[in-house]
Motif scaffolding. Structure first.
Motif, mmCIF file in Angstrom:
data_model
loop_
_atom_site.group_PDB
_atom_site.id
_atom_site.type_symbol
_atom_site.label_atom_id
_atom_site.label_comp_id
_atom_site.label_asym_id
_atom_site.label_seq_id
_atom_site.Cartn_x
_atom_site.Cartn_y
_atom_site.Cartn_z
ATOM 1 N N GLY A 1 0.817 -1.210 0.000
ATOM 2 C CA GLY A 1 0.000 0.000 0.000
ATOM 3 C C GLY A 1 0.849 1.258 0.000
ATOM 4 N N TYR A 2 1.948 1.226 0.736
ATOM 5 C CA TYR A 2 2.841 2.380 0.777
ATOM 6 C C TYR A 2 3.529 2.584 -0.570
ATOM 7 N N ALA A 3 3.910 1.452 -1.216
ATOM 8 C CA ALA A 3 4.631 1.542 -2.495
ATOM 9 C C ALA A 3 3.764 2.108 -3.605
ATOM 10 N N VAL A 4 2.485 1.785 -3.617
ATOM 11 C CA VAL A 4 1.602 2.256 -4.690
ATOM 12 C C VAL A 4 0.923 3.562 -4.333
ATOM 13 N N GLY A 5 1.248 4.116 -3.207
ATOM 14 C CA GLY A 5 0.738 5.415 -2.828
ATOM 15 C C GLY A 5 -0.673 5.425 -2.280
#
Length: 321
Positions: free
Chosen positions: A259-263
């Motif tokens: 979730g953090y990587a895809v914003g």
């Protein structure tokens, strides 16, 4: 060492009592004719588990007319199982019967227990309750749940519905009392020995007088002692719960990283709170289970007796062991 030599009688009857002033006269009236009819040397060893009513007075009066009656008085209430253990360690009979004084277990069955043990050379004779209609529904349900739980955990509890009304040989009593275990639950310890045994069934009667001295709190304590003293299943359950918790935490970590990587930004307070609460609950459960076992180990290491004897009418003195 006990204050008396073993083998002095053919039969010992161990009776734990606590505040049983109302039922004791009735118990004596029913028990004595049964034992006298056996025509053997016997003793009735009543263990007074720190009674606060007139139980000691009633026992003293009974001793005036019944020379075979022996009273062991504990300094403080130690519990039903500890009182039985105190009686077993001081019983002198070649055969030893344990029975409660409330007359729910019929003293008349003792003669059949002795006969069966002698005829078939048995070390243990269990008295099994095949009819418990005199008990409350709550008592029947909890008893069934107890035996079913112990069976599922793999503990050898002997015949189902067998309580603490049983006959044991001298060899069985010696084996039980030699165990270093504290807070032993005898209905589990005796079957675990694997000695030759037999079964007699009977209908459980109503309490003849007085009130039950085994409230829900003591029933729960017995259940905890039974589970932690006879099975490692709770520890294994704690281990599996730990694995499950770790797996859930790993999945959530991967989800959070993705979730953090895809914003993606999600408020997530509720889900976070639920996860933390669930994991915390599992941790507390596992710690509680581990604590029960650690507590038992700690008690064993201390080596403190589970009971203290104040007086034994056989010797008239306080034991020094």
């Amino acid at each position: 060492m006990t204050p008396a030599q073993h083998g002095a009688n053919a039969l010992s009857v161990v009776v734990p009592v606590f505040d049983e002033q109302d039922v004791l006269p009735l118990f004596v009236q029913r028990l004595r004719p049964v034992l006298d009819a056996l025509e053997v040397d016997y003793e009735v060893l009543v263990v007074d588990d720190g009674s606060t009513d007139a139980t000691p007075v009633v026992l003293q009066r009974a001793r005036h007319t019944w020379p075979q009656l022996r009273v062991v008085r504990l300094r403080a209430n130690a519990g039903h199982q500890a009182a039985i253990s105190a009686g077993l360690e001081r019983a002198r009979g070649d055969l030893v019967v344990t029975i409660d004084a409330d007359l729910q277990d019929p003293p008349e069955l003792i003669a059949d227990m002795v006969r069966l043990a002698r005829e078939e050379s048995l070390d243990v004779v269990y008295a099994v309750r095949d009819d418990r209609r005199s008990d409350t529904r709550f008592k029947r349900v909890t008893a069934h749940g107890y035996y079913d739980t112990m069976r599922r955990l793999g503990a050898d509890h002997g015949p189902t519905q067998a309580g603490d009304f049983r006959l044991m040989s001298r060899a069985t009593v010696a084996a039980v009392t030699a165990l270093p275990e504290h807070h032993r639950v005898l209905r589990l310890v005796v079957p675990s020995l694997g000695f030759p045994s037999g079964v007699l069934t009977y209908r459980r009667g109503e309490r003849a007088a007085g009130t039950s001295k085994y409230p829900l709190s003591r029933m729960l304590r017995l259940a905890v002692d039974s589970i932690t003293g006879a099975s490692l299943a709770p520890l294994r359950l704690a281990t599996w719960l730990g694995f499950v918790g770790a797996l859930v935490a790993l999945v959530l970590l991967v989800y959070a990283l993705v979730g953090y990587a895809v914003g993606l930004t999600v408020p997530g307070w509720t889900s976070t709170f639920m996860v933390v609460t669930a994991v915390g609950g599992l941790q507390l459960l596992c710690l509680g289970i581990l604590g029960e076992y650690v507590g038992r180990t700690y008690t064993m290491q201390l080596g403190r007796p589970t009971y203290y004897v104040a007086h034994d009418s056989l010797t008239g003195e306080e034991p020094r062991d």
